[in-house]
Design an enzyme around this catalytic site. Sequence first.
Site, PDB file in Angstrom:
ATOM      1  N   LEU A   1      19.812  62.938  49.844  1.00  0.00           N
ATOM      2  CA  LEU A   1      19.299  62.335  51.072  1.00  0.00           C
ATOM      3  C   LEU A   1      18.890  63.373  52.101  1.00  0.00           C
ATOM      4  O   LEU A   1      18.024  63.138  52.926  1.00  0.00           O
ATOM      5  CB  LEU A   1      20.364  61.413  51.685  1.00  0.00           C
ATOM      6  N   GLY A   2      19.547  64.528  52.067  1.00  0.00           N
ATOM      7  CA  GLY A   2      19.225  65.555  53.048  1.00  0.00           C
ATOM      8  C   GLY A   2      20.165  66.728  52.921  1.00  0.00           C
ATOM      9  O   GLY A   2      21.009  66.801  52.027  1.00  0.00           O
ATOM     10  N   GLN A   3      20.015  67.664  53.848  1.00  0.00           N
ATOM     11  CA  GLN A   3      20.802  68.900  53.834  1.00  0.00           C
ATOM     12  C   GLN A   3      21.213  69.218  55.253  1.00  0.00           C
ATOM     13  O   GLN A   3      20.384  69.287  56.145  1.00  0.00           O
ATOM     14  CB  GLN A   3      19.982  70.058  53.253  1.00  0.00           C
TER      15      GLN A   3
ATOM     16  N   GLY B   1      24.334  71.493  57.877  1.00  0.00           N
ATOM     17  CA  GLY B   1      25.074  72.734  57.899  1.00  0.00           C
ATOM     18  C   GLY B   1      26.283  72.696  56.988  1.00  0.00           C
ATOM     19  O   GLY B   1      26.718  73.702  56.443  1.00  0.00           O
ATOM     20  N   PHE B   2      26.866  71.493  56.813  1.00  0.00           N
ATOM     21  CA  PHE B   2      28.032  71.324  55.952  1.00  0.00           C
ATOM     22  C   PHE B   2      27.645  71.482  54.486  1.00  0.00           C
ATOM     23  O   PHE B   2      28.361  72.089  53.698  1.00  0.00           O
ATOM     24  CB  PHE B   2      28.616  69.932  56.213  1.00  0.00           C
TER      25      PHE B   2
ATOM     26  N   VAL C   1      23.790  66.025  51.163  1.00  0.00           N
ATOM     27  CA  VAL C   1      24.276  64.653  51.216  1.00  0.00           C
ATOM     28  C   VAL C   1      23.548  63.848  50.142  1.00  0.00           C
ATOM     29  O   VAL C   1      22.318  63.907  50.056  1.00  0.00           O
ATOM     30  CB  VAL C   1      24.042  64.026  52.606  1.00  0.00           C
TER      31      VAL C   1
ATOM     32  N   LYS D   1      28.903  63.471  51.243  1.00  0.00           N
ATOM     33  CA  LYS D   1      28.618  64.779  51.818  1.00  0.00           C
ATOM     34  C   LYS D   1      29.461  65.811  51.071  1.00  0.00           C
ATOM     35  O   LYS D   1      30.688  65.766  51.078  1.00  0.00           O
ATOM     36  CB  LYS D   1      28.944  64.797  53.311  1.00  0.00           C
TER      37      LYS D   1
ATOM     38  N   ASP E   1      27.770  68.037  69.041  1.00  0.00           N
ATOM     39  CA  ASP E   1      26.528  68.223  68.263  1.00  0.00           C
ATOM     40  C   ASP E   1      25.717  66.931  68.226  1.00  0.00           C
ATOM     41  O   ASP E   1      25.216  66.518  67.179  1.00  0.00           O
ATOM     42  CB  ASP E   1      26.849  68.693  66.846  1.00  0.00           C
TER      43      ASP E   1
END
Length: 834
Positions: free
Chosen positions: A526-528, A530-531, A534, A548, A645
């Site tokens: 789904l995305g990227q 800093g952790f 996902v 995640k 954040d």
Amino acid sequence: MGLVQNTRMSVLLVLLCGFCFESGSATDTITSFQPIKESDYIISIGSAFKLGFFSPVNSTNRYLGIWYNKNSTFPPQCVWVANRQNPLKDASGVATISEDGNLVVLDGQKHKIWSSNAINSVVHSNAKLLDSGNLVLQDTTGTTIWASFQFPTNTLLPNMKISYNARTGKRDLLTPWKSPSDPSIGSFSSGMKPQSLFREFFIWKEGSPFWRSGPWNTRIFIGVPDMYSVYHNGFSIGEDPDGTFSLSFVYMNQSLSRHFVLTTQGNIEIRYWDDEKEDWEVGWKALKSECDVYGKCGAFGSCDSRSLPICTCLRGFEPNNTTEWSRGNWTSGCVRRIPLQCGRINSTGGEADKMDWFLKQQMMKVPDFEEWSAAPEDDCRQQCLQNCSCIAYAYDTGTGCMSWTRSLIDTLQFSSGGVDLYIRLAYSELDKEGDVKKIVTIIVVIGTVSISICTFILWRWIAKHKAMKKKAKGILLFNREEAHKKFPSENMLGDNLNQVQVQELPLFNFEKLASATNNFHQSNKLGQGGFGPVYKGKLSDGQEIAVKRLSKTSGQGLEEFMNETVVISKLQHRNLVRLLGCCVEGEERMLVYEYMPNKSLDAFLFDPHKEKLLDWRKRFYIIEGIGRGLLYLHRDSRLRIIHRDLKASNILLDKELNPKISDFGMAKIFGGNEDQANTNRVVGTYGYMSPEYAMEGRFSEKSDVFSFGVLLLEILSGRRNTSFNKDEQHMSLLGFAWKLWNANNIMALIDPMISEPCFEMEILRCIHVGLLCVQDFSEDRPNVSVVISMLKSEIVDLPHPKQPAFTERKIALNRDSSQSCSINNVTVTMVQGR
């Protein structure tokens, strides 16, 4: 008796003249006897176009313009404006034919506001609106002496020509509106490239190249890879005997209403009429990504929007400034790694097998400043090879032989289309092996070693997997003593650890999550953040989840993992994303959330297609939801939490577009008596961090209020806080908003998608609240409960905002940098959509 008859005839003549003037507004012609006033208009004979006076959105100025007659929206999208540089200040304008035969616009005092200024105008001429959208000034014989097509504004209509005369230097340019409420000429322009053997279409920003089409090869522009699918057979370039060459387009199906528009942001768009929506839709645009901006990667750099980073040096070249390049500033470009041997060999008689040669780069947008040669395809390479100044060449059937002797600038890597570009390199840069036996030997050795390594890795993985399954049974999710040992310096959990029984959080095993995500397949990503990445998954009972997974290379780690789990394991609120469980097996650290089908807010807000789904009511609902979630974190939950954040990419949207605050890896828990705290580890995202936090490491509830204010202004304007270029006057959206506020022109900030008169006061109030939230000093900002009362108009009289933070360059932040001017340790996220 004769007197009575004369009187009757006079009355009849007066009535007939009155009828003529009454019906004049429905004709297609303006004459000195049939002018048009504010409420009048003329329509082309086939009812395709209309001409009249109008006011742009959020403006009271009046202009004479032409628009499609089928366009029922008002103010209309005009395709041509007469007095764009000199508006009428009231509704007293008149368009008529002057005594010298020119078409003019007069104000209430009969002063000339605009004139066609035709050199060969004649008395008793008339202005006629044609079905092509062209307004022509004709003499009594019907000969055209002036035409609006010869003086385009921001729109290219079918059969309109954009011309350039190589002898006289005269050229036609499209020029955009300065803003949706101001038709005066903006900072961009577009037209044919002057003084060039190749016919290319350019967009310029304040005179400097901003986008280019690549050369015309008699069929298409070879720098526009999707031109076949977009234009079909519409474009053509012709040349007149006097040296004028012209670009025009026309579709075979002329019933389609399509035209090109140069937008205020400097983009060329094709707009077409959608009969079902009864509105204009964008079918294509020139700049689709950062790579389309002229010279994005500097000299000898190549841009590919599918890669990260998007800029790389061409083969045989390296960054000119490694420090800037690593920070994402590619303007300095690249330099050749090994000098060419051409000149040295030709003068010393070096060995032929050490000659420079060419590296083939496929599907490329050819660089700018190309030179043309009549050489056929077979001779094009040899001609370049024999010229030591020639550093690259390409051949296209319609264009011919192209070569380059200057720096290669504005080079792109396409996924389809483009041409083959051959770049000259030193012999040592080329992977040329003349010995076939060596190649075979190397392949055999590498193959054998690879098979052995793969077999060993597979054996180790099977053994390790079995051991992990046994060990997983005895794993305890979190241990208080371990937590305090790992984070003694900041006492991250503090006394609040006892309040949260994290052991009650459901524990997922690795196999279950791997099965749910198809072994974390790329198609489920789904995305990227800093952790880490996902993934979308589906459990065996059909429940959709988002997983995640902590990346081993992540700048964040176990601290953020534990922090997020502790913070939100027991938080329950409709505007906070729900944590379903987690996984801790071996080196794996994963968090399992409820799945948000509409991803994040920035995916809608900054997408030109999806933002239409966010009307004002929906945006205000999202603003309220974020505020409620923030109020819960600050005041209503049993743990007092500062998010640290808050940004558009951390606001997730469910299937009903309800907002949910996510990503609590940076959050801090406050004790009951704490109002603020200091940290030597500044974390967050540029553009959203408050000044006291970014510069001094001091954070409080007011830090989140600052981030909420930035987010509020982004929702209202549809622009990212960091969307301003370095050469613009404003450092950020805050600076832009402050300038408009002081100029009493804050309406210009509003996203045109939500700009409706019935919501105007409500939107302006939200802008006012947003400016109060981003004030420089934390004590001047309202807390979240006050912000919500202001938004709901429970507090009627709002204080005057003071100057926002970062409107002047008080802090040496470089938007291309990945580092922050913080005290010690730094964790900073760049603004990206997930």
